[in-house]
Motif scaffolding. Structure first.
Motif, PDB file in Angstrom:
ATOM      1  N   LYS A 138     -14.423  21.283  89.989  1.00 59.40           N
ATOM      2  CA  LYS A 138     -13.128  21.096  89.609  1.00 59.40           C
ATOM      3  C   LYS A 138     -12.671  19.556  89.695  1.00 59.40           C
ATOM      4  O   LYS A 138     -13.156  19.093  90.363  1.00 59.40           O
ATOM      5  CB  LYS A 138     -12.170  21.860  90.748  1.00 59.40           C
ATOM      6  CG  LYS A 138     -10.392  21.692  90.253  1.00 59.40           C
ATOM      7  CD  LYS A 138      -9.803  22.191  91.291  1.00 59.40           C
ATOM      8  CE  LYS A 138      -9.978  23.571  91.592  1.00 59.40           C
ATOM      9  NZ  LYS A 138      -8.920  24.106  92.758  1.00 59.40           N
ATOM     10  N   GLU A 193      -5.561  20.319  85.177  1.00 61.16           N
ATOM     11  CA  GLU A 193      -6.406  20.863  86.384  1.00 61.16           C
ATOM     12  C   GLU A 193      -7.416  21.693  85.675  1.00 61.16           C
ATOM     13  O   GLU A 193      -7.138  22.953  85.143  1.00 61.16           O
ATOM     14  CB  GLU A 193      -5.693  21.355  87.336  1.00 61.16           C
ATOM     15  CG  GLU A 193      -6.834  21.854  88.754  1.00 61.16           C
ATOM     16  CD  GLU A 193      -6.056  22.630  89.766  1.00 61.16           C
ATOM     17  OE1 GLU A 193      -5.724  22.200  90.867  1.00 61.16           O
ATOM     18  OE2 GLU A 193      -6.013  23.946  89.621  1.00 61.16           O
ATOM     19  N   SER A 195     -10.942  23.913  86.165  1.00 61.24           N
ATOM     20  CA  SER A 195     -12.035  24.538  87.103  1.00 61.24           C
ATOM     21  C   SER A 195     -13.097  25.219  86.242  1.00 61.24           C
ATOM     22  O   SER A 195     -12.729  26.055  85.490  1.00 61.24           O
ATOM     23  CB  SER A 195     -11.521  25.203  88.123  1.00 61.24           C
ATOM     24  OG  SER A 195     -10.647  26.351  87.660  1.00 61.24           O
TER      25      SER A 195
END
Length: 796
Positions: A138, A193, A195
């Motif tokens: 991540k 973000e 991931s």
């Protein structure tokens, strides 16, 4: 034809490398064909060769329009995101195939994301990537454009599409891209973000090790012609690797469980975020619902205010009622208002309504709020409600809010309405200002209407004539002016709603004529002056229709005036004209009759003197008597002509002339049983011709005796009042009928049988009285006798 124009932009400004366009070009070619790609690029105003060469540069404006054109061309808003799948395809970088293979074998998605952040300056001059947080699977990074460049939603979608597609290069699932904040929606920068699922490196190393051992065993077997290790050794190695394999599977399963746990946690967090968003949306929906309810309540209040305003025609009553309504509905503690002139000086003590004690009272201390002319001028200049603190108005420590609503009435009077929470100091919310502005406009219109109606009523009340308005169909009175109430001694509550025929006392025989006149008004707007008789009063009137614009479609107005004196004066003028004509006639008659009459009289006297026959003498004497009677009649007629009178004016005693007239009449046989009551007071001498004055009294008294028919009472009074000599002669006879009382002074008008009266006696009286600038009136009622009043002016 394209709706997006690439004109008037700098396409080749060195902002973005054309290598960033490779995924989008491949996306179009894969989705359609090469010809569609060429057409698309041509519509953007560039060459396909220029864009396919990754070493060229384009402007950021062209790049944004390119993405917008991509969405339009494909009719797919997600096209910038979906094109990211081709970011690391061999078609994007055909000259780097070997590097891509090495990258696929030895690199990871995390390493690649870090490398992209380091190389942004080599492919873009519009901003930079900054890694905020890095983990095993991540990363958190920020994308911020330099000053002068504005982020767009399609550019954000393109970045997220590339980030999501990078793990696919290693045959891994798409990365999950979460947008923390976005500059396209007003944030300072974009934060994402990302991931992904990591590559299974342990599994790869285990496979490679196992293969190497087996290959070594095989090579060693063929080289030595005899295995170094026995078959049991191979089985032991195989068992060992099998155990390692299962241990690896166990660790892999544990990793999958952890990943599933992380995924479940992420899903839980997403669910919590979704619940929070739903809760927020629900709260927003509730707030919107409350706003709708509040607006509906305010609309209901405005309708109620509008209905109440239409019922009131007094400004004080209307303002106090509106103040009560707003206090009850909005929740203020106190309301008050001022009435000011155009210099903003308070004209009367302000009235207030207090919710705590529900009382209306005067509060002189509130005048201090109006001493600051600056803010008053500001309120009326802006023409809208304002909230001002008490501290700003008059100083001190009290900081309570006061809302003021300005009302300008014909720019002559200014009203200022105020509301406050003087006890609790509760804050007044700005969101109600639109409501108060609407209330202010309604009140201002109503106040202007009240003052306009009042001005109209003042004009109508100042008119000396009585004005009555009634309904054409029901004949009920709807309006009367002040003059009517004064002239007819009435009160407004006893007039409105009454039948116009009954209230105006229109005679029964005249009502049908009045109805006909009302019907004729439908063809014309007004009617010529009319009149009717009420007792001894003459009422003149004019009918007119009310204009439809005022709501008076079925209403009729009537202008009334008591014209009794005017009618009497008109009749006097008419009599004067008749008498003038009769005077001219009398002069001619006297001249024409006297000559043959003197001839007859002279001949009769000669016959008396010359004849000895008694019978002839008697006949001649009768001729002389009749001739003298004719001469007397001619003399009476000659009073209409000044040329026949040679007597001059002198001061005479009115009382003596009345005494002399009574003595002469007392010899009449009709005077025997008549009682005379005299009250002859001291009066000044009057300058007149004595014979004319005797004739006035003679004719009036003689008419009274004839009316009494030898029995009754004769009352004669004389006195002086306000520079006039007043003579009244009254009898107790049958009186004069009302229908002929206005004609008794007309020439030749008589009620006596033929041969008993000539009809000029009272006319001579009228003529002689007016000659001396006097007035004569008669008052009579059937069965109660008649009274003549003579007023003669006294010289000062």
């Amino acid at each position: 034809m394209s709706r997006i124009s690439f004109q008037n932009i700098d396409k080749t400004k060195p902002d973005v490398a054309t290598s960033l366009l490779k995924p989008f070009l491949i996306y179009i070619e894969k989705k359609y064909d090469k010809a569609a790609l060429i057409q698309f690029v041509r519509e953007t105003g560039m060459d396909i060769e220029f864009l396919e060469n990754g070493h060229n540069w384009i402007s950021f404006d062209y790049y944004n329009l390119f993405l917008k054109k991509l969405v339009e061309f494909t009719d797919n808003p997600k096209a910038p995101f979906e094109a990211g799948i081709y970011v690391l395809s061999p078609q994007s970088y055909p000259s780097l195939r070997a590097i891509l293979i090495v990258l696929k074998l030895f690199a990871t998605p995390g390493m690649f994301f870090k490398r992209i952040a380091e190389l942004t300056s080599s492919i873009s001059n519009i901003g930079k990537f900054e890694l905020l947080q890095t983990r095993r699977r991540k990363i958190l990074f920020k994308s911020k454009l330099f000053e002068g460049y504005k982020q767009t939603r399609y550019n954000c979608d393109a970045i997220k599409g590339i980030a999501a597609a990078i793990p696919r290069f290693w045959d891994l699932p798409f990365a999950r891209v979460k947008e923390i904040q976005c500059a396209a929606e007003g944030a300072e920068s974009c934060i994402y973000e990302i991931s992904w699922i990591p590559r299974p490196f342990k599994n790869i190393l285990f496979t490679i090790g196992t293969v190497c051992i087996l290959i070594g065993e095989i090579i060693f077997f063929f080289v030595q012609k005899e295995p170094l290790l026995r078959i049991e050794h191979l089985l032991l190695s195989a068992g060992f690797f099998t155990i390692i394999y299962f241990i690896n599977k166990i660790f892999k399963f544990r990793t999958i469980l952890k990943e599933n746990e992380e995924i479940q946690k992420e899903r839980t967090r997403e669910l919590e975020r979704a619940i929070a968003i739903s809760k927020k949306e629900y709260m927003e929906l509730q707030e919107a619902n409350l706003q709708i309810v509040e607006k509906a309540n305010k609309l209901s209040i405005l309708n109620y205010i509008s209905e109440e305003i239409s019922k009131i025609d007094q400004e004080d009553d209307m303002l106090l009622l509106i103040i009560k309504i707003i206090i009850d509905c909005i929740g203020f503690e106190r309301g008050f208002y001022y009435c000011m002139n155009n210099y903003f000086d308070v004209l009367k003590e302000p009235l207030s309504f207090n919710k705590l004690d529900s009382k209306i009272k005067k509060q002189p201390e509130l005048v201090q709020y109006t001493q600051n002319k600056r803010w008053i001028t500001s309120i009326f200049t802006k023409k809208r409600p304002q909230i001002i603190s008490q501290k700003d108005l008059i100083g001190g420590e009290n900081d309570n809010d006061i809302i003021f609503i300005p009302l300008a009435v014909h720019n002559t009077f200014f009203y200022l309405i105020g509301f406050d929470n003087f006890s609790s100091g509760k804050e007044i919310k700005e969101k109600n200002m639109q409501f108060f502005s609407t209330v202010g406009r309604q009140l201002e219109i109503a106040m202007n209407n009240i003052y306009s109606l009042r001005a109209a009523r003042n004009v109508l009340s100042s008119i000396p004539s009585s004005i009555v308005v009634f309904d054409r169909n029901t004949l009920k009175i709807s309006y009367v002016n002040t003059t009517y109430l004064k002239n007819f001694n009435q009160e407004i509550r006893n007039v409105l709603g009454e039948n116009v025929f009954d209230f105006l006392k229109i005679p029964e025989h005249y009502k049908e004529r009045f109805k006909i006149q009302i019907d004729r008004l439908q063809q014309k707007k007004n009617m010529l002056d009319q009149e009717y008789q009420v007792g001894q009063r003459t009422i003149g009137y004019t009918l007119f229709t009310m204009p439809d614009e005022t709501g008076g479609k079925n209403e009729i107005g009537i202008i009334m005036k008591d014209i009794t004196e005017q009618r009497d004066l008109q009749e006097q003028l008419l009599r004067g004209e008749k008498l003038a004509a009769l005077g001219t006639l009398a002069s001619g008659i006297a001249h024409e009759i006297n000559n043959p009459l003197y001839g007859i009289l002279g001949t009769a006297e000669v016959i008396v003197d010359e004849t000895d026959n008694d019978e002839i003498k008697d006949l001649a004497k009768e001729i002389i008597d009749f001739s003298m009677q004719c001469s007397d009649i001619v003399k009476d007629l000659s009073t209409y002509s000044r040329s026949l009178r040679e007597e001059k004016s002198k001061e005479v005693d009115i009382n003596n002339l009345i005494e002399e007239t009574l003595r002469i009449i007392s010899y009449s046989p009709n005077f025997i049983d008549i009682k005379v009551n005299k009250e002859l007071n001291d009066i000044p001498p009057f300058e007149a011709i004595g014979g004319e004055m005797r004739q006035i009294f003679m004719n009036i008294i003689n008419n009274a005796i004839q009316a009494l028919k030898g029995r009754g009472e004769l009352v004669i009074n004389t006195y002086c009042k306000e520079h006039f000599i007043i003579i009244t002669i009254a009898d107790t006879g049958p009186g004069i009928p009302q229908k002929i009382i206005s004609k008794i002074f007309d020439p030749f008008f008589t009620t006596k049988p033929a041969g008993e009266g000539t009809g000029i006696g009272l006319n001579i009286v009228y003529r002689l009285v007016t000659k001396y600038n006097g007035f004569i009136t008669v008052k009579s009622s059937p069965g109660e006798g008649a009274q003549f009043t003579i007023k003669l002016p006294v010289k000062e």
